[in-house]
Design a protein around this motif. Structure first.
Motif, PDB file in Angstrom:
ATOM      1  N   TYR A  64       0.817  -1.208   0.000  1.00 44.09           N
ATOM      2  CA  TYR A  64       0.000   0.000   0.000  1.00 44.09           C
ATOM      3  C   TYR A  64       0.850   1.258   0.000  1.00 44.09           C
ATOM      4  CZ  TYR A  64      -3.752  -3.145   1.484  1.00 44.09           C
ATOM      5  OH  TYR A  64      -4.666  -4.167   1.572  1.00 44.09           O
ATOM      6  N   ALA A  68      -3.093   7.713   0.209  1.00 45.62           N
ATOM      7  CA  ALA A  68      -3.699   7.510  -1.105  1.00 45.62           C
ATOM      8  C   ALA A  68      -3.394   8.685  -2.026  1.00 45.62           C
ATOM      9  CB  ALA A  68      -5.205   7.339  -0.967  1.00 45.62           C
ATOM     10  N   TYR A  70      -4.821   9.888  -5.737  1.00 47.98           N
ATOM     11  CA  TYR A  70      -5.768   9.616  -6.812  1.00 47.98           C
ATOM     12  C   TYR A  70      -5.266  10.157  -8.139  1.00 47.98           C
ATOM     13  CZ  TYR A  70      -9.327   7.627  -3.837  1.00 47.98           C
ATOM     14  OH  TYR A  70     -10.015   6.787  -3.004  1.00 47.98           O
ATOM     15  N   GLY A  80      -3.455   4.516   1.967  1.00 45.96           N
ATOM     16  CA  GLY A  80      -3.501   3.631   0.814  1.00 45.96           C
ATOM     17  C   GLY A  80      -4.386   2.428   1.063  1.00 45.96           C
ATOM     18  N   ALA A  83      -8.072   3.404   0.840  1.00 44.62           N
ATOM     19  CA  ALA A  83      -8.514   3.589  -0.543  1.00 44.62           C
ATOM     20  C   ALA A  83      -8.715   2.240  -1.220  1.00 44.62           C
ATOM     21  CB  ALA A  83      -7.499   4.425  -1.318  1.00 44.62           C
ATOM     22  N   HIS A 146      -9.795   3.525  -7.092  1.00 48.47           N
ATOM     23  CA  HIS A 146      -9.388   3.427  -5.691  1.00 48.47           C
ATOM     24  C   HIS A 146      -8.171   2.511  -5.537  1.00 48.47           C
ATOM     25  CE1 HIS A 146     -12.904   5.657  -4.504  1.00 48.47           C
ATOM     26  NE2 HIS A 146     -13.716   4.772  -5.066  1.00 48.47           N
ATOM     27  N   GLY A 150      -4.620   3.583  -3.981  1.00 47.28           N
ATOM     28  CA  GLY A 150      -4.179   2.995  -2.730  1.00 47.28           C
ATOM     29  C   GLY A 150      -2.976   2.092  -2.808  1.00 47.28           C
TER      30      GLY A 150
END
Length: 302
Positions: A64, A68, A70, A80, A83, A146, A150
């Motif tokens: 991870y 996060a 995007y 992470g 997400a 997502h 993540g």
């Protein structure tokens, strides 16, 4: 199904995989392509080939992001892992007849290239076609953002269960060092790539053998120590190909059950295992050894 219809499905399926796995459905101006690994076009083509359809297991090594990120640049306070939890398509998997059969949190990396994997997950799919059709679903594609946000790194391997050697598949012994409230069982996950020819140290008198044969020598010796302690294989897999990764091929994934951490400590102290380690070193071109605590385990013995 006619050959002409099969060709149309193959082309459409290949495109669907390309869209879902490379992020080609991203918004205009957003960098396309997964940030967590490279697509293997050869394996992607095999996934879209109806002539090779049938059940398979998808093995995922997941690392991870700390926070996060995007693709569209949106602000977020998600980690992470949080997400990726928004991506996790458990309901969609159930609808297509797929099932998560193994999920484990990594406790410790024992061997590897320095990567600290966070989770190992395995999903059983009823067919390649089911997998490809899943990637075409708008609800699945909507969630994929997502995962990109993540996951910092992943290796995704298409695999098949292999029969365990007779000695390995026998009824396990009672644990010599059983679990306690403070020392719970765990799984040791070995990701293996063999050398074509075993490479022993210079001056060795070992005969010329393959990497797989050298690994069998190690397994026989290590198993003679581990088996009586209650260690047994949970499941072993043959890797058909890497779908997403860093360009490295892999041959097998072996998951072995340890009754306790005390068992592992005694196993590592064994002079028999230590002496046999030269066979393992000669056998392998690359490896991960991942100590993990299962959250879901529907593999092997119940």
């Amino acid at each position: 199904m006619t050959g002409r219809h099969s060709s149309r499905w193959t082309a459409a399926a290949f495109l669907a995989l390309l869209v879902s796995l490379t992020g080609a459905h991203a918004q205009p101006g957003v960098d396309a392509g997964p940030s967590f690994g490279r697509i293997n076009p050869e394996q992607m083509a095999r996934m879209a080939n109806p002539a090779e359809d049938g059940p398979f297991y998808m093995i995922n090594l997941i690392k991870y992001r700390e926070k996060a990120v995007y693709p569209d640049g949106r602000e977020t306070d998600l980690t992470g892992e949080e997400a990726n939890n928004l991506y996790r398509p458990i309901d969609i998997l159930a609808e297509i007849g797929a099932e998560p059969v193994f999920m484990a949190e990594v406790e410790k990396m024992r061997l590897g290239d320095g990567t600290k994997w966070d989770q190992v997950a395995i999903v059983r799919y009823p067919s390649r076609r089911a997998f490809v059709q899943m990637t075409q679903r708008p609800d699945f594609q909507a969630r994929s953002v997502h995962k990109d946000a993540g996951v910092g790194k992943t290796i995704v391997m298409v695999s098949h269960l292999i029969d365990l050697p007779a000695s390995e598949g026998s009824t396990p012994s009672e644990p010599a060092y059983p679990a306690t409230a403070d020392d719970r069982p765990f799984e040791m996950i070995h990701v293996l790539r063999y050398r074509d020819a075993a490479r022993y140290e210079e001056g060795s008198t070992e005969p010329a053998i393959s990497g797989r044969e050298a690994m069998k020598k190690y397994g026989a010796a290590a198993g003679s120590v581990a088996g009586p302690m209650g260690v047994h294989p949970t499941a072993w897999f043959r890797i058909e190909g890497v779908l997403i990764g860093d360009g490295r091929p892999w041959d097998e994934v072996r998951i072995n059950h340890f009754p306790s951490h005390a068992t592992l400590a005694k196993h590592l102290e064994s002079e028999v295992r230590a002496e046999a380690q030269r066979h393992r070193a000669a056998a392998l071109a690359d490896t991960y050894a991942i100590q993990a605590r299962p959250l879901i385990n529907r593999l092997g013995r119940k």
